[in-house]
Each structure stands twice: as structure tokens, then as C-alpha cells.
Design an enzyme around this catalytic site. Structure first.
Site, PDB file in Angstrom:
ATOM      1  N   THR A  50       4.081  -2.313   4.801  1.00  0.00           N
ATOM      2  CA  THR A  50       2.683  -2.190   4.716  1.00  0.00           C
ATOM      3  C   THR A  50       1.778  -3.333   3.938  1.00  0.00           C
ATOM      4  O   THR A  50       2.447  -4.250   3.441  1.00  0.00           O
ATOM      5  CB  THR A  50       2.065  -0.758   4.090  1.00  0.00           C
ATOM      6  N   THR A 116       3.292   9.352   5.461  1.00  0.00           N
ATOM      7  CA  THR A 116       4.346   8.777   4.686  1.00  0.00           C
ATOM      8  C   THR A 116       4.966   9.571   3.579  1.00  0.00           C
ATOM      9  O   THR A 116       6.131   9.891   3.735  1.00  0.00           O
ATOM     10  CB  THR A 116       3.866   7.335   4.125  1.00  0.00           C
ATOM     11  N   ASP A 144       4.023  11.329 -12.479  1.00  0.00           N
ATOM     12  CA  ASP A 144       3.323  12.364 -13.477  1.00  0.00           C
ATOM     13  C   ASP A 144       2.193  12.877 -13.132  1.00  0.00           C
ATOM     14  O   ASP A 144       1.666  13.996 -13.507  1.00  0.00           O
ATOM     15  CB  ASP A 144       3.137  11.748 -14.926  1.00  0.00           C
ATOM     16  N   GLU A 145       1.547  12.374 -11.878  1.00  0.00           N
ATOM     17  CA  GLU A 145       0.356  12.867 -11.457  1.00  0.00           C
ATOM     18  C   GLU A 145       0.522  14.097 -10.860  1.00  0.00           C
ATOM     19  O   GLU A 145      -0.524  15.080 -10.561  1.00  0.00           O
ATOM     20  CB  GLU A 145      -0.476  11.988 -10.506  1.00  0.00           C
ATOM     21  N   LYS A 172       2.575  13.892  -3.232  1.00  0.00           N
ATOM     22  CA  LYS A 172       3.633  13.464  -3.962  1.00  0.00           C
ATOM     23  C   LYS A 172       4.490  15.014  -4.570  1.00  0.00           C
ATOM     24  O   LYS A 172       5.745  15.031  -4.441  1.00  0.00           O
ATOM     25  CB  LYS A 172       3.478  12.493  -5.172  1.00  0.00           C
TER      26      LYS A 172
HETATM   27  P1  NAD Z   1       3.627   0.050  -3.861  1.00  0.00           P
HETATM   28  O1  NAD Z   1       2.476   0.627  -2.986  1.00  0.00           O
HETATM   29  O2  NAD Z   1       3.782  -1.174  -4.567  1.00  0.00           O
HETATM   30  O3  NAD Z   1       4.936  -0.114  -2.482  1.00  0.00           O
HETATM   31  C1  NAD Z   1       5.240   0.818  -1.611  1.00  0.00           C
HETATM   32  C2  NAD Z   1       6.115   0.422  -0.927  1.00  0.00           C
HETATM   33  O4  NAD Z   1       6.654   1.238   0.277  1.00  0.00           O
HETATM   34  C3  NAD Z   1       5.658  -1.044  -0.042  1.00  0.00           C
HETATM   35  O5  NAD Z   1       6.574  -1.922  -0.033  1.00  0.00           O
HETATM   36  C4  NAD Z   1       5.542  -0.566   1.345  1.00  0.00           C
HETATM   37  O6  NAD Z   1       5.488  -1.473   2.477  1.00  0.00           O
HETATM   38  C5  NAD Z   1       6.333   0.583   1.491  1.00  0.00           C
HETATM   39  N1  NAD Z   1       5.977   1.645   2.487  1.00  0.00           N
HETATM   40  C6  NAD Z   1       4.927   2.183   2.620  1.00  0.00           C
HETATM   41  N2  NAD Z   1       4.783   3.372   3.525  1.00  0.00           N
HETATM   42  C7  NAD Z   1       5.995   2.983   4.021  1.00  0.00           C
HETATM   43  C8  NAD Z   1       6.716   3.721   5.267  1.00  0.00           C
HETATM   44  N3  NAD Z   1       5.920   4.541   6.047  1.00  0.00           N
HETATM   45  N4  NAD Z   1       7.878   3.426   5.562  1.00  0.00           N
HETATM   46  C9  NAD Z   1       8.646   2.472   4.836  1.00  0.00           C
HETATM   47  N5  NAD Z   1       8.023   1.670   3.881  1.00  0.00           N
HETATM   48  C10 NAD Z   1       6.906   2.177   3.435  1.00  0.00           C
HETATM   49  O7  NAD Z   1       4.131   1.101  -4.674  1.00  0.00           O
HETATM   50  P2  NAD Z   1       4.916   1.438  -6.237  1.00  0.00           P
HETATM   51  O8  NAD Z   1       3.673   1.244  -7.274  1.00  0.00           O
HETATM   52  O9  NAD Z   1       5.906   0.481  -6.062  1.00  0.00           O
HETATM   53  O10 NAD Z   1       5.362   2.716  -6.230  1.00  0.00           O
HETATM   54  C11 NAD Z   1       6.558   3.154  -5.625  1.00  0.00           C
HETATM   55  C12 NAD Z   1       6.907   4.707  -5.893  1.00  0.00           C
HETATM   56  O11 NAD Z   1       7.229   4.858  -7.116  1.00  0.00           O
HETATM   57  C13 NAD Z   1       6.012   5.430  -5.182  1.00  0.00           C
HETATM   58  O12 NAD Z   1       6.846   6.522  -4.954  1.00  0.00           O
HETATM   59  C14 NAD Z   1       4.842   5.877  -6.212  1.00  0.00           C
HETATM   60  O13 NAD Z   1       4.749   7.585  -6.017  1.00  0.00           O
HETATM   61  C15 NAD Z   1       6.087   6.101  -7.470  1.00  0.00           C
HETATM   62  N6  NAD Z   1       5.358   5.794  -8.745  1.00  0.00           N
HETATM   63  C16 NAD Z   1       4.758   4.786  -9.109  1.00  0.00           C
HETATM   64  C17 NAD Z   1       4.248   4.710 -10.353  1.00  0.00           C
HETATM   65  C18 NAD Z   1       3.270   3.210 -10.564  1.00  0.00           C
HETATM   66  O14 NAD Z   1       2.646   3.473 -11.765  1.00  0.00           O
HETATM   67  N7  NAD Z   1       2.936   2.299  -9.844  1.00  0.00           N
HETATM   68  C19 NAD Z   1       4.363   5.589 -11.293  1.00  0.00           C
HETATM   69  C20 NAD Z   1       5.161   6.634 -11.031  1.00  0.00           C
HETATM   70  C21 NAD Z   1       5.809   6.839  -9.898  1.00  0.00           C
HETATM   71  O1  DAU Z   2       0.643   7.879 -13.303  1.00  0.00           O
HETATM   72  C1  DAU Z   2       1.442   7.467 -12.375  1.00  0.00           C
HETATM   73  C2  DAU Z   2       0.401   6.522 -11.279  1.00  0.00           C
HETATM   74  O2  DAU Z   2      -0.103   5.559 -11.644  1.00  0.00           O
HETATM   75  C3  DAU Z   2       1.270   6.366  -9.905  1.00  0.00           C
HETATM   76  O3  DAU Z   2       1.914   7.575  -9.576  1.00  0.00           O
HETATM   77  C4  DAU Z   2       0.479   5.695  -8.878  1.00  0.00           C
HETATM   78  O4  DAU Z   2       1.013   5.326  -7.852  1.00  0.00           O
HETATM   79  C5  DAU Z   2      -0.462   4.487  -9.705  1.00  0.00           C
HETATM   80  O5  DAU Z   2      -1.245   3.942  -8.890  1.00  0.00           O
HETATM   81  C6  DAU Z   2      -0.958   4.949 -11.029  1.00  0.00           C
HETATM   82  O6  DAU Z   2      -2.166   5.784 -10.688  1.00  0.00           O
HETATM   83  P1  DAU Z   2      -3.661   5.569 -11.626  1.00  0.00           P
HETATM   84  O7  DAU Z   2      -4.379   6.211 -10.601  1.00  0.00           O
HETATM   85  O8  DAU Z   2      -3.248   5.982 -12.740  1.00  0.00           O
HETATM   86  O9  DAU Z   2      -3.543   3.870 -11.582  1.00  0.00           O
HETATM   87  P2  DAU Z   2      -4.479   2.929 -11.227  1.00  0.00           P
HETATM   88  O10 DAU Z   2      -4.002   1.614 -11.779  1.00  0.00           O
HETATM   89  O11 DAU Z   2      -5.463   3.035 -10.054  1.00  0.00           O
HETATM   90  O12 DAU Z   2      -5.773   3.216 -12.406  1.00  0.00           O
HETATM   91  C7  DAU Z   2      -5.581   3.509 -13.708  1.00  0.00           C
HETATM   92  C8  DAU Z   2      -6.736   4.048 -14.451  1.00  0.00           C
HETATM   93  O13 DAU Z   2      -7.547   2.992 -14.374  1.00  0.00           O
HETATM   94  C9  DAU Z   2      -7.320   5.172 -13.813  1.00  0.00           C
HETATM   95  O14 DAU Z   2      -7.854   6.008 -14.621  1.00  0.00           O
HETATM   96  C10 DAU Z   2      -8.424   4.633 -12.940  1.00  0.00           C
HETATM   97  C11 DAU Z   2      -9.119   3.396 -13.781  1.00  0.00           C
HETATM   98  N1  DAU Z   2      -9.433   2.237 -12.834  1.00  0.00           N
HETATM   99  C12 DAU Z   2      -8.450   1.759 -11.906  1.00  0.00           C
HETATM  100  C13 DAU Z   2      -9.035   0.828 -11.175  1.00  0.00           C
HETATM  101  C14 DAU Z   2      -8.261   0.223  -9.904  1.00  0.00           C
HETATM  102  C15 DAU Z   2     -10.528   1.595 -13.083  1.00  0.00           C
HETATM  103  O15 DAU Z   2     -11.434   2.079 -14.113  1.00  0.00           O
HETATM  104  N2  DAU Z   2     -11.010   0.601 -12.495  1.00  0.00           N
HETATM  105  C16 DAU Z   2     -10.093   0.193 -11.449  1.00  0.00           C
HETATM  106  O16 DAU Z   2     -10.630  -1.125 -10.876  1.00  0.00           O
END
Ligand code: NAD
Ligand code: DAU
Length: 364
Positions: A50, A116, A144-145, A172
């Protein structure tokens, strides 16, 4: 590295499917497993590519690990595509990252999150179940969300009731429940981790930290939602990868572990730290103003969760897992990485990688 090789033999597999391995955490995880854990098997990266998936994030891994690394472009919404990959590569374990991951996008377009994150996870669990005894572990990577939002006091832990608010966190939460149901009902070998906010290299610049780094470098406004007083618990992605590998190779089936950074920060303070680091490496803005002057307070996120904080004492106690990065060292390293890797940044922002994918698949 503190991996206990004996303990890791508890769950043994050789054909690991990593879903979403071209994304932020998935790509770091694949590199981590090959380079840091002693894993000797194959990894099949199953990813739909994606907007958030960039196979270029693993160019080094593909070059270094040859046939032990396989990339399959596939969609977890497609049960047949999953089954084909399971059969072709005799998949005996899954580490499931693939998801729509951005809360703001889920507020605007929730449908893809259900398809998804909920249906896709169901399709994978079903394929794993169909493999019977040949399948040894399904690790579900969650957030944790799912627990909702905290006030000023307290922490999320493995026993906190679910109370998701956004379409993302609700999707989730659903997938966590379905994964647990497959363990409880069919005896599928399932583990789950619920982790706090990650940061580090290869994160798509829609999330707070990479967005703020790149905007601060380029002199663009830094959009802080509301007053910026919401709190997140920041963890370096490498520490998250180590926690996932530990749980998936050592934990009992049916268990859940919370993973966090013990590093709570208000958003406004994160943004100010990023500004200070960018200024240290690149100096003030061309007009002499500090980078912090780019901070712009904008309308708050709908249903914005106030505070996340994790009690991760269970994974610390059971396996000796610890964070190895602090916010000080980790943020500095991350800012440097984005400054040192303009080609990667350009590739995800320009759509160059999408063109590369089309070339890669031409004729296949
Ligand atoms: P990301 O958005 O960077 O990557 C998601 C990946 O999944 C991409 O490579 C995308 O191409 C693939 N994807 C999306 N839809 C798909 C589909 N239908 N089939 C196959 N592949 C698909 O996400 P991330 O930040 O690396 O998060 C990865 C996982 O960890 C997620 O499940 C998210 O909920 C979880 N998570 C993320 C965070 C965070 O802070 N980023 C924290 C806790 C948990
Ligand atoms: O807690 C785990 C989660 O953390 C994961 O499950 C999600 O996949 C990941 O995207 C992340 O979610 P958040 O919403 O916490 O992350 P984000 O980086 O989008 O935002 C972090 C905080 O900053 C949130 O309180 C919103 C704020 N924010 C975010 C953006 C993008 C801003 O103030 N300005 C911004 O432009």
C-alpha cells in the site's frame, strides 16, 4: 544482544511469514531477525505494498540474505493469495504486522481498516489453522490503543479492559479478540503483543516524529494538534522488534505481553526536542529564527486519546527484556537517520517506489 539461544529453541520454525514486512516496523523486524537473533530459516515477506509499504527499505536484506529472504506481493484481504503462499513456502509460523496503521486516516476512511485489520487477520488465522500440526506459532502484533485512554495516573497492562475509541484502535481490538478466539476455540498457537508508540528509521512521514523532522528541516509548519498536551509512551522500534521476537519464540501459547518505552512525553515536548536536534545539525532557519518558531497549533484530532502509558513489568520479569534506547539517544539517532537518508525519504514521498514496484513486477 541478550537473546538466550537455549530458551529460543522452545518454539522452533524455519519458514516464517512476516506480513506487512515492507512497512516501518515489519522491515526493521526482518532486518533484526536476520542480523541479531541467530535465526537460520527463511522469511517470506507478504505485503500488498500500500502507500505505506516500501520494498526499498529492505534492499540491503535482499542483497545480503539471498534465498533466505523472499518477497511476495500479496493482500491479506485475499484468502487464496494467503493459501498459495502458505503452500508454496510451507509456512510454519506467522508474525503479523500488516495493517492500516494511521489513526488520522481511520477517521477519514475507516472502511479499509475493517477490511485489512479485521477481515485480513481472520483470513490469516484461518489459513494457519488449516495447516494443522505443521503450524507452530501465530504472533499478532497489536497496539496499546486497544485499551483506550488514561487520565493523569495509572498504566495499561495485560489485564486492562479493552475500550478502543478510533476506528483504527477498534479494528485492532477486534483482531486481537479474533486471534485469542482461535487459540481458545481451536487451540491455535497464538501470542499477542500490545505496544506503545514506536519511532526510528524507515517510518512513513505521516506519523508525528518523521513528519516533524522533515518539516523542521524544510522550514515547513509543524502542525501540533490542540495544545500538544496529549501524552505518548515512546519506544525505539529496535526494542519493539526484540520484544516481539522474544515473545514469539519463548512465550506460552495464548499469552499476551504489553511492551512500552517507560518514556512518557507530551507531544509538544517531543516536537520541541526534534526542533532542537534539527537545529543542532542544521542550524536555525535561513532567516535566523529558531526551528521551534515553525510550531503551529491546529485543530485537535477527533476523539483524541489523552494519555498512553504501559506497565511492561511482565515481559521484563518473564524474559528479562529491557529497552536499550532512551528518548535522548533514540531521538538523536533517528533525526540523524532521516538527515543521512534523503534518497529513502525522496523514494517514499515522490512515488518513485511505486514506479519501481511496477518495473519490478513487469513481465512477472
Ligand atoms: P506501516 O503502516 O508502516 O506498515 C504497514 C504495512 O502493511 C505496509 O508495508 C503495507 O503495505 C502493509 N499492508 C497494509 N495493508 C495490507 C494488506 N491488505 N495486505 C498486505 N499488506 C498490507 O505500519 P507500522 O507502523 O509498521 O505498524 C505495523 C503493525 O504494528 C501494525 O499492525 C500496527 O497496528 C502495529 N503497531 C504499530 C505501532 C507504531 O507505533 N507504529 C505501535 C504498536 C503496534
Ligand atoms: O500507540 C501505538 C500507536 O501509535 C500505533 O498503534 C499506531 O499505529 C501509530 O500510528 C501510533 O498512533 P498515534 O496516533 O499515537 O501516532 P501519531 O504519530 O499519528 O501521533 C502521535 C501523537 O501526535 C498523537 O497524540 C497525535 C499527535 N500529532 C500527530 C500528527 C501526525 C500531532 O499533534 N500532529 C501531527 O501532525
Amino acid at each position: 544482544m541478550w537473546y538466550n539461544q537455549e530458551a529460543m529453541k522452545k518454539i522452533s520454525f524455519g519458514n516464517l511469514m512476516v506480513t506487512g514486512g515492507a512497512g516501518f516496523i515489519g522491515s526493521n523486524f526482518i532486518r533484526h531477525v536476520f542480523e541479531k537473533t541467530g535465526y537460520a530459516g527463511r522469511i517470506v515477506n507478504f505485503d500488498a505494498l500500500t502507500y505505506a509499504g516500501n520494498p526499498r527499505s529492505l534492499d540491503d536484506v535482499a542483497a545480503k540474505f539471498g534465498e533466505r529472504y523472499v518477497f511476495v506481493r500479496g493482500d491479506i484481504r485475499d484468502p487464496e493469495a494467503i493459501r498459495r503462499a502458505f503452500d508454496e513456502y510451507s509456512i510454519d509460523a506467522v508474525c503479523h504486522f500488516a495493517a492500516e496503521s494511521h489513526v488520522d486516516r481511520s477517521i477519514v476512511s475507516p472502511g479499509a481498516f475493517i477490511e485489512t485489520n479485521v477481515n485480513g487477520t481472520f483470513n490469516l488465522l484461518q489459513a494457519a489453522r488449516e495447516r494443522g500440526d505443521a503450524f507452530v506459532r501465530f504472533h499478532h502484533v497489536s497496539t496499546d490503543e486497544v485499551f483506550g485512554s488514561l487520565g493523569a495516573e495509572g498504566f495499561f497492562s495485560e489485564t486492562t479492559p479493552y475500550q478502543p475509541h478510533s476506528p483504527y484502535s477498534a479494528s485492532k481490538a477486534s483482531s486481537d479478540h479474533i486471534a485469542r478466539a482461535y487459540h481458545d476455540t481451536y487451540g491455535l498457537n497464538v501470542t499477542i503483543t500490545n505496544c506503545s508508540n514506536n519511532y526510528g528509521p524507515y517510518q512513513f512521514p505521516e506519523k508525528l516524529i518523521p513528519l516533524m523532522i522533515l518539516n523542521a528541516v524544510e522550514g515547513k509548519p509543524l502542525p501540533v494538534y490542540g495544545e500538544g498536551l496529549n501524552i505518548r509512551d515512546w519506544l525505539h522500534v529496535e526494542d519493539h522488534c526484540a520484544a516481539i521476537w522474544t515473545v514469539m519464540t519463548q512465550a506460552e501459547s495464548g499469552t499476551t505481553y504489553c511492551v512500552g518505552g517507560r518514556s512518557e512525553l507530551r507531544n509538544i515536548d517531543v516536537v520541541k526536542r526534534i526542533c532542537a536536534l534539527v537545529e543542532r545539525f542544521r542550524g536555525p532557519l535561513p532567516n535566523g529564527a529558531p526551528r521551534e518558531s515553525l510550531i503551529t497549533h491546529v485543530a485537535d484530532r477527533l476523539g483524541h486519546d489523552k494519555r498512553y502509558a504501559i506497565d511492561c513489568s511482565k515481559i521484563e520479569r518473564d524474559f528479562g527484556w529491557r529497552q536499550t534506547h532512551t528518548a535522548d539517544s533514540g531521538f538523536e539517532e533517528t533525526v540523524r537517520w532521516y538527515l543521512d537518508n534523503p534518497a529513502w525519504v525522496e523514494s517514499v514521498r515522490s512515488g518513485e517506489y511505486l514506479r519501481w514496484i511496477e518495473t519490478y513486477y513487469a513481465g512477472r
